[in-house]
Motif scaffolding. Structure first.
Motif, PDB file in Angstrom:
ATOM      1  N   ARG A 113       1.797   8.199   1.920  1.00  4.43           N
ATOM      2  CA  ARG A 113       1.547   7.668   3.267  1.00  4.43           C
ATOM      3  C   ARG A 113       1.907   8.664   4.368  1.00  4.43           C
ATOM      4  O   ARG A 113       1.467   8.531   5.508  1.00  4.43           O
ATOM      5  CB  ARG A 113       2.282   6.337   3.469  1.00  4.43           C
ATOM      6  CG  ARG A 113       1.570   5.162   2.787  1.00  4.43           C
ATOM      7  CD  ARG A 113       0.260   4.849   3.512  1.00  4.43           C
ATOM      8  NE  ARG A 113      -0.593   3.896   2.796  1.00  4.43           N
ATOM      9  CZ  ARG A 113      -1.680   4.225   2.124  1.00  4.43           C
ATOM     10  NH1 ARG A 113      -2.064   5.503   2.055  1.00  4.43           N
ATOM     11  NH2 ARG A 113      -2.391   3.316   1.520  1.00  4.43           N
ATOM     12  N   GLU A 168      -3.196   7.851   5.613  1.00  6.32           N
ATOM     13  CA  GLU A 168      -2.913   6.505   6.116  1.00  6.32           C
ATOM     14  C   GLU A 168      -3.768   5.460   5.402  1.00  6.32           C
ATOM     15  O   GLU A 168      -4.756   5.782   4.725  1.00  6.32           O
ATOM     16  CB  GLU A 168      -3.162   6.442   7.625  1.00  6.32           C
ATOM     17  CG  GLU A 168      -4.593   6.725   8.025  1.00  6.32           C
ATOM     18  CD  GLU A 168      -4.780   6.695   9.538  1.00  6.32           C
ATOM     19  OE1 GLU A 168      -5.941   6.541   9.980  1.00  6.32           O
ATOM     20  OE2 GLU A 168      -3.778   6.845  10.264  1.00  6.32           O
ATOM     21  N   HIS A 169      -3.382   4.218   5.545  1.00  5.01           N
ATOM     22  CA  HIS A 169      -4.111   3.099   4.944  1.00  5.01           C
ATOM     23  C   HIS A 169      -5.577   3.134   5.385  1.00  5.01           C
ATOM     24  O   HIS A 169      -5.894   3.464   6.534  1.00  5.01           O
ATOM     25  CB  HIS A 169      -3.458   1.780   5.382  1.00  5.01           C
ATOM     26  CG  HIS A 169      -4.167   0.562   4.889  1.00  5.01           C
ATOM     27  ND1 HIS A 169      -4.013   0.084   3.613  1.00  5.01           N
ATOM     28  CD2 HIS A 169      -5.051  -0.274   5.511  1.00  5.01           C
ATOM     29  CE1 HIS A 169      -4.756  -1.004   3.468  1.00  5.01           C
ATOM     30  NE2 HIS A 169      -5.401  -1.241   4.599  1.00  5.01           N
TER      31      HIS A 169
END
Length: 508
Positions: free
Chosen positions: A468, A472-473
């Protein structure tokens, strides 16, 4: 100054990596220097006495019965190199070239090859001054040694061929000149001693083993993240299950998984959500563990080979004897490299099946393809395609090279190992494995995000935070290859394993 001292007997795989990738300085031990001098003295005596000995006063291969005069002995060595420099294809990466040079120098340092100390020292100096010969990948049968590619290395030593110096591709002579060196004239036995060995397949193999060791640990870490993402059952990793079938790798993997998942609130117990998991979760220790055991075997073969005399004939100075044998035959390495390729292919194979379980909404309780707005977004749909493609390619590459043999040298050399092909294939497989694991790493992190702010395991939390920091998501579709490359770099660079082990201790 970081350096590796070579004596022909104590080189390690880590030493090979440090010289090949980290530019460590290389020195010859004093004992090695003395052994080399003594063996050379015996060769000189045989030449002076005009004794008929293979490769010293005779031709090569099928021409072993052709006696060469003392006047033509030096020309014989040069002819050997220029005629054998027949390799084709892509150039080997610099790290492999450096590993090849190191291993050839280490083999000569054993003192059974009959080269002059000055010739061996030149090879070491080329390494230290970063004169890297252009060596092409294809052309070795893996018996009579890696004759064709090693000849390209030696071309530069005699002022021929091509080399890189300070990143610039130059003629061999010019590269030597810029590094403050001059070409040498090979004398009796030296050409054969420099090219008749298994150093190309073994160099590729040593680096491949090192990378495989890292990937097997990384695969345990990433698999543990997938176990959490799918709320897997940890009872399957209970130590007694594995103690009653005490395969070493299996025991190690089960221990790793429990260590990585300790403290997790996402994992479940038998019967809590379901009675059993699918094989790709339940059988991780059995699958990963078998590859760990395979790697241990391969590693032992390579550790022996990097400290072996593999040319022909061998000079036994203490017995005043020259013996023609077959240590150049790459069969031990060929079989090991095929085994490594098969073992690592399975790591990608099972990883891709775990990716499928993460993205397939029919097999989990997560959003389809790990994206909130499916249809508008494709999410991880095509990332799974890529993993499947790599796995399929590995299945083709995993076909053993060592089961093939084509006779050469007018049937004098009537069984060959194809070990260098096996090693090159294993290296390509390992690259593909790192990319499949990178995709699983991304998918597992994405799935974990959908579980909310759950407590992760002591090891998997470190792995999750590491990815992360870089990726990023995935809220909406974006260019995925960038994410895949970032994740794969964390995996194949060793950073993932390093950071996790820093937090929870050494994995097995």
């Amino acid at each position: 100054m970081n350096k590796v001292i070579i004596d022909g007997n104590s080189l390690t795989i880590e030493d090979v990596v440090n010289v090949a990738r980290n530019g460590y300085f290389v020195e010859l031990s004093d004992e090695a220097k003395e052994r080399v001098k003594k063996a050379r003295n015996l060769v000189d005596k045989f030449v002076e006495d005009e004794k008929v000995e293979y490769g010293i006063t005779t031709g090569f291969g099928k021409f072993a019965d052709v006696v060469i005069s003392k006047e033509d002995a030096k020309k014989l060595q040069r002819n050997l190199i220029v005629s054998h420099a027949c390799a084709v294809g892509n150039e080997f990466d610099t790290e492999i070239v450096r590993a090849i040079m190191l291993l050839r120098a280490n083999a000569l340092a054993k003192g059974y090859s009959g080269v002059r100390l000055s010739t061996l020292q030149m090879l070491v100096d080329m390494l230290n001054r970063k004169v890297h010969p252009v060596i092409y990948e294809k052309g070795s049968l893996g018996a009579s040694g890696d004759l064709a590619p090693l000849s390209h290395m030696v071309l530069v030593m005699i002022g021929e061929g091509e080399a890189y110096y300070n990143g610039e591709r130059l003629s061999g002579k010019e590269a030597l000149h810029k590094a403050g060196m001059e070409p040498i004239e090979l004398v009796e036995k030296e050409g054969l001693a420099l090219i008749n060995g298994t150093q190309v397949m073994t160099a590729i193999g040593a680096l491949a083993v090192y990378d495989a060791m890292n990937l097997l640990k990384a695969s345990d870490i990433i698999a543990a993240m997938t176990v959490e993402a799918l709320r897997g059952i940890t009872d399957a990793y209970y130590h007694r299950v594995h103690e009653v079938r005490p395969q070493k790798g299996q025991l190690k993997c089960a221990k790793n998984l429990l260590k990585l998942l300790e403290g997790s609130s996402l994992t479940t117990r038998q019967g809590q959500l379901r009675v059993q998991d699918a094989y790709t979760l339940r059988c991780i220790p059995q699958i990963h563990g078998a590859s760990k055991d395979a790697l241990e075997y391969v590693k032992k073969v390579i550790e022996i080979e990097i400290n072996s005399a593999t040319d022909n004939p061998l000079i036994f100075e203490d017995e005043m004897k020259v013996v023609s044998g077959g240590n150049f035959h790459g069969q031990p390495v060929a079989l090991a490299m095929d085994f490594l390729g098969i073992a690592m292919s399975e790591i990608a194979n099972v990883s891709e099946r775990r990716i499928e379980r993460l993205v397939n909404y029919q097999l989990n309780d997560l959003p389809a393809f790990l994206t909130k707005n499916g249809g508008l977004n494709s999410g991880f749909m095509i990332a799974q395609y890529t993993a499947a493609s790599l796995v399929s390619e590995n299945k083709v590459l995993a076909h053993p090279a060592s089961v093939d043999s084509i006779p050469s040298s007018a049937n004098q050399e009537d069984h060959v190992s194809m070990g260098t092909i096996a090693a090159r294939k294993a290296r390509n497989i390992i690259y593909n494995v790192s990319r499949v694991l990178g995709i699983e790493y991304l998918a597992a992190a994405q799935a974990i995000d959908f579980r909310g702010n759950a407590k992760l395991g002591n090891g998997t939390e470190v792995a999750y935070k590491l990815i992360r920091k870089e990726v990023e998501h995935l809220d909406e579709d974006r260019i995925m290859y960038i994410d895949i490359n970032k994740a794969s770099k964390i995996v194949d660079s060793g950073l993932l394993v390093k950071e996790v082990e820093k937090a929870i201790g050494k994995l097995e």
